[in-house]
Motif scaffolding. Structure first.
Motif, short mmCIF file in Angstrom:
data_model
loop_
_atom_site.label_atom_id
_atom_site.label_comp_id
_atom_site.label_asym_id
_atom_site.label_seq_id
_atom_site.Cartn_x
_atom_site.Cartn_y
_atom_site.Cartn_z
N THR A 158 0.84 -1.20 0.00
CA THR A 158 0.00 0.00 0.00
C THR A 158 0.87 1.25 0.00
OG1 THR A 158 -1.67 -1.23 1.24
CG2 THR A 158 -1.90 1.16 1.20
N GLN A 160 1.97 2.48 -3.28
CA GLN A 160 0.94 3.20 -4.04
C GLN A 160 0.69 4.59 -3.45
OE1 GLN A 160 -2.59 0.75 -5.04
NE2 GLN A 160 -1.46 -0.93 -4.10
N VAL A 161 0.60 4.64 -2.12
CA VAL A 161 0.29 5.93 -1.47
C VAL A 161 1.42 6.94 -1.70
CG1 VAL A 161 -0.02 7.02 0.80
CG2 VAL A 161 -1.25 4.91 0.25
N GLU A 168 -7.54 11.65 -1.39
CA GLU A 168 -7.65 10.88 -2.63
C GLU A 168 -8.03 9.42 -2.33
OE1 GLU A 168 -4.53 9.31 -5.83
OE2 GLU A 168 -4.17 11.38 -5.19
N TRP A 169 -7.37 8.83 -1.33
CA TRP A 169 -7.67 7.43 -0.97
C TRP A 169 -9.04 7.32 -0.31
CZ3 TRP A 169 -5.12 3.50 -2.98
CH2 TRP A 169 -3.89 3.78 -3.58
N ASP A 170 -9.41 8.39 0.39
CA ASP A 170 -10.75 8.44 0.98
C ASP A 170 -11.82 8.42 -0.11
OD1 ASP A 170 -10.96 8.37 3.72
OD2 ASP A 170 -11.92 10.34 3.80
N ARG A 204 -11.56 7.22 -3.09
CA ARG A 204 -11.61 5.88 -3.71
C ARG A 204 -12.45 4.94 -2.85
NH1 ARG A 204 -5.68 4.54 -6.27
NH2 ARG A 204 -5.26 6.63 -7.03
N MET A 205 -12.28 5.10 -1.54
CA MET A 205 -13.06 4.25 -0.62
C MET A 205 -14.55 4.57 -0.75
SD MET A 205 -12.69 3.99 3.52
CE MET A 205 -13.03 5.73 3.76
N ALA A 211 -10.29 -1.14 -0.40
CA ALA A 211 -10.26 0.32 -0.42
C ALA A 211 -10.20 0.88 1.00
CB ALA A 211 -11.50 0.85 -1.15
N HIS A 267 -6.65 0.46 2.24
CA HIS A 267 -5.75 1.47 1.70
C HIS A 267 -5.97 2.83 2.38
CE1 HIS A 267 -5.16 -0.90 -2.31
NE2 HIS A 267 -4.38 -1.32 -1.34
N ALA A 268 -7.25 3.18 2.54
CA ALA A 268 -7.56 4.48 3.17
C ALA A 268 -7.03 4.51 4.60
CB ALA A 268 -9.06 4.71 3.15
N ALA A 293 -3.27 4.82 4.59
CA ALA A 293 -2.88 6.18 4.18
C ALA A 293 -3.01 7.13 5.37
CB ALA A 293 -3.74 6.64 3.00
#
Lengths: 168, 528
Positions: free
Chosen positions: B273, B276-277, B406-408, B410-411, B433, B436-437, B440
């Motif tokens: 992760t 990616q982050v 951004e990750w939020d 996507r979630m 998702a 990942h969030a 992050a």
């Protein structure tokens, strides 16, 4: 005294890389399935068991657990180092006589069990004239305490026949 | 010969001002008998590598010299239980020379250590602590029944007869079936002497006699600070999780506790992760090659871990299952154990492979020597396309919120999709998702403050809830596959398996309402 002798059921093959230590080889699901059915046959033909004694090796322990669950639920399983493949016959006899019970099931390994059976029947260490298949069993009777050459073989039933008895 | 022995014992550290005989009196006062069985002296050398591989794998290895006799003993460090210590012990004949060794004679310890062979443990063993003990031994009985043994040790650093630290310890060890009597001894000693049991391992105690202690995971170098730049946070995050990954590798190999596999797998997931982050702070080539290797090893770890989770769930189901389902769960657990053992072989093959070795060497070089992996970006003269400061060199507190948002997002999108259609694939995508969030948020928690920690916890709860559904679905798949192998003649087992599947099925499903509720509880409440 009555002695029910049971060979462990089908286990993972010797030399399987997932079980490098031979003592850790477990029963396969097929072995468990088959022995569950065979144990029902044993329930029909075996005497009421006072004790279940097993070799501490995984495949024997698991076989003993199934035997216990089917034949004699709630009974505790005891482990005996003299039942491992290299176990000493005379020590095992002395151990069993110390128990002072009427009927015992032993769960162990070949060729140890067949030579132990022959020892009890004929008093000879080095000749095995019976053979247990995996999941097979035999019943011996003794007029008094266990001693080499003093036993009578009541029956020896191979696993396929035990499964048939259980299904009848 | 039995290969491993389960040891159950309690220990008391006896203060110097106390009379050791008083402890024995307390035991006898509780209705037991102690019969003296002799006095021995022995010397124990505790062995490990310079990077503590055995300790990290969860075992203490000691070379015991008792007169002319040399024994090699391995023992688990963590007890499986609390006050009554339950540890597994392996013992065998030791080589005649001092370590390091090229090999061991065949025996239980040699078999135990085999999965560590690639790490060249035997060839790197040194003596980390050496103690000598005078041991008084007693047989521990209740009336005529032998319950176990009691030993009273005076332990000191070897070679310091008249000086150095020493301590006294009384150990009560129970034979099979006598564990309950340990509790009576514990209660009696505590009541009469106000002396409490000790849980310190002998390894830790031996090191303490020489003024040393057991190592901790070397994570300090990766501590984050508010003023860190994005590149710093990226480098430290990768460093921390690579360290955790490698720290847990010996334990994963040795397989004495499923937590090692879990921790190593979590480290690989967080690393993937992080790649990616922190994409803008890590060169693409590094990201891709590291990502490929992590995915490859992570899959093998995940394969084992999934079955550990399944086995734990099956064990929990047994306790509340009706009688006819228990037999099915018993056989199913054996089926899972064999599958796990096979997956572990695959994992070990990967850990022993040249590819993994190259990955570890590359990562280790970086851990030892600093973040050369992203030198092109970390170099101050590297400007962004617009001529300003590259985002990787900007303070994390400036760049972090944008990345987290951004990750939020996507979630949120994944959640909307799962709410629209809660298929297993969509719920799985949502779980990923959320993971990942959450990661992050955690990566930037130092610069984002307390609210980030709170948010990470909320997301972790949501991830866990979704995980429970996922785990049930995975287990149901295994159960269906297993159930097909049950012979038709065994109707009882077939019925039991059917019952287990019926019980699992609802746990795999998640309704739209439930999803919405979870979302409100875990993530929707205060999205940044």
């Amino acid at each position: 005294m009555e002695l029910l002798i049971v060979r462990h059921a089908i286990a993972v093959e010797h030399g399987d890389p997932a079980f490098e230590n031979d003592d850790d080889r477990p029963l396969t699901p097929e072995g468990i399935h088959k022995f569950r059915l065979a144990a029902r046959g044993l329930k029909e033909v075996a005497p009421k068991l006072d004790r279940i004694i097993s070799s501490p090796l995984v495949r024997a322990r698991q076989t003993a657990e199934i035997l216990r669950d089917v034949v004699s639920p709630h009974r505790k399983i005891d482990f005996c180092d003299h039942l491992v493949p290299s176990g000493d016959h005379a020590e095992l006899v002395a151990y069993l006589n110390r128990l002072g019970v009427e009927s015992v099931a032993l769960v162990g390994h070949e060729p140890h069990l067949s030579s132990f059976t022959s020892y009890l029947l004929a008093g000879k260490h080095d000749t095995a004239f019976v053979e247990y298949k995996k999941g097979g069993a035999g019943l011996m009777e003794f007029p008094d305490a266990l001693a080499a050459g003093s036993g009578t073989l009541e029956w020896l039933i191979q696993p396929g026949a035990l499964r048939d008895i259980g299904a009848a | 010969m039995r290969t491993a022995v389960l040891e159950r014992e309690i220990k008391f550290r006896i203060p110097e001002e106390r009379d050791a005989a008083a402890v024995c009196d307390a035991i006898e006062g509780a209705g037991f008998r102690l019969e003296s069985s002799g006095l021995v002296t022995h010397e124990d050398g505790y062995l490990d590598t310079d990077d503590w591989i055995l300790f990290r794998a969860g075992i203490a290895l000691r070379l015991r010299r008792e007169g002319e006799r040399l024994t090699l003993q391995a023992k688990t460090i963590q007890s499986k239980t609390g006050e009554v210590l339950t540890r597994t012990e392996w013992a065998q004949e030791a080589p005649p020379t001092d370590p390091p060794w090229e090999s061991l004679p065949n025996g239980p310890v040699a078999i135990l250590l085999r999965p560590l062979a690639k790490l060249r443990v035997l060839a790197r063993l040194t003596t980390r602590a050496r103690v000598e003990s005078e041991r008084k031994m007693f047989r521990w009985l209740h009336e005529r029944e032998l319950l176990g043994s009691v030993t009273l040790d005076r332990v000191r650093e070897a070679g310091t007869q008249n000086g150095g630290d020493s301590y006294r310890e009384l150990e009560v060890e129970a034979l099979d079936g006598a564990a309950a009597a340990l509790e009576e001894v514990r209660a009696a000693v505590e009541r009469r002497l106000d002396l409490h049991t000790s849980v310190e391992s002998k390894l830790a105690a031996a090191l303490a006699t020489a003024g040393e202690k057991l190592p901790e995971m070397p994570e300090r170098a990766y501590a984050l600070y508010e003023g860190d730049r994005l590149a710093d946070v990226a480098a430290k995050t990768l460093g921390r999780h690579l360290t955790r990954m490698f720290w847990n590798e010996p334990g994963t190999r040795l397989n004495l506790d499923p937590n090692y596999v879990h921790d190593m797998r979590v480290a690989t997931r967080r690393l993937r992760t992080a790649l990616q982050v922190f994409a803008m702070a890590i060169p693409e080539e590094t990201r891709e090659s590291l990502g490929r290797d992590l995915r490859w090893i992570g899959r093998a770890l995940g394969g084992v871990r999934d079955l550990d989770v399944g086995l734990r769930r099956v064990a929990a189901m047994v306790s509340r299952a009706p009688e006819h389902e228990r037999a099915a769960l018993y056989v199913f657990a054996r089926y899972l154990e064999i599958r796990r053992a096979r997956r572990r072989v695959r994992l070990l093959r990967r850990l022993d492979s040249k590819r993994y070795e190259a990955f570890r060497e590359r990562a280790q070089r970086w851990l030892d020597g600093g973040p050369t992996l992203w030198a092109p970006i970390a170099a101050p003269e590297s400007p962004s396309a617009a001529g300003g400061v590259h985002p990787a060199l900007a303070p994390a507190y400036m760049v972090g919120p944008r990345i987290v948002a951004e990750w939020d997002n996507r979630m949120r999108e994944a959640c909307q999709e799962a709410e629209r259609k809660s298929t297993p694939a969509n719920v799985h995508a949502l779980r990923i998702a959320v993971k990942h969030a959450r990661y992050a948020v955690e990566y930037f928690a130092v610069s984002e403050g307390q609210s980030a920690h709170h948010r990470a916890k909320q997301l972790a709860r949501l991830q866990d809830k979704l995980g429970e559904h996922q785990d049930a679905a995975t287990l149901l798949r295994h159960m269906r596959r297993y159930a097909r192998t049950i012979p038709r003649r065994d109707r009882q087992l077939l019925l039991g398996a059917r019952g287990v599947m019926d019980r699992l099925e609802p746990e795999t499903r998640i309704t739209r309402g439930e999803l919405h509720e979870l979302w409100e509880l875990g993530a929707g409440a205060d999205v940044t």
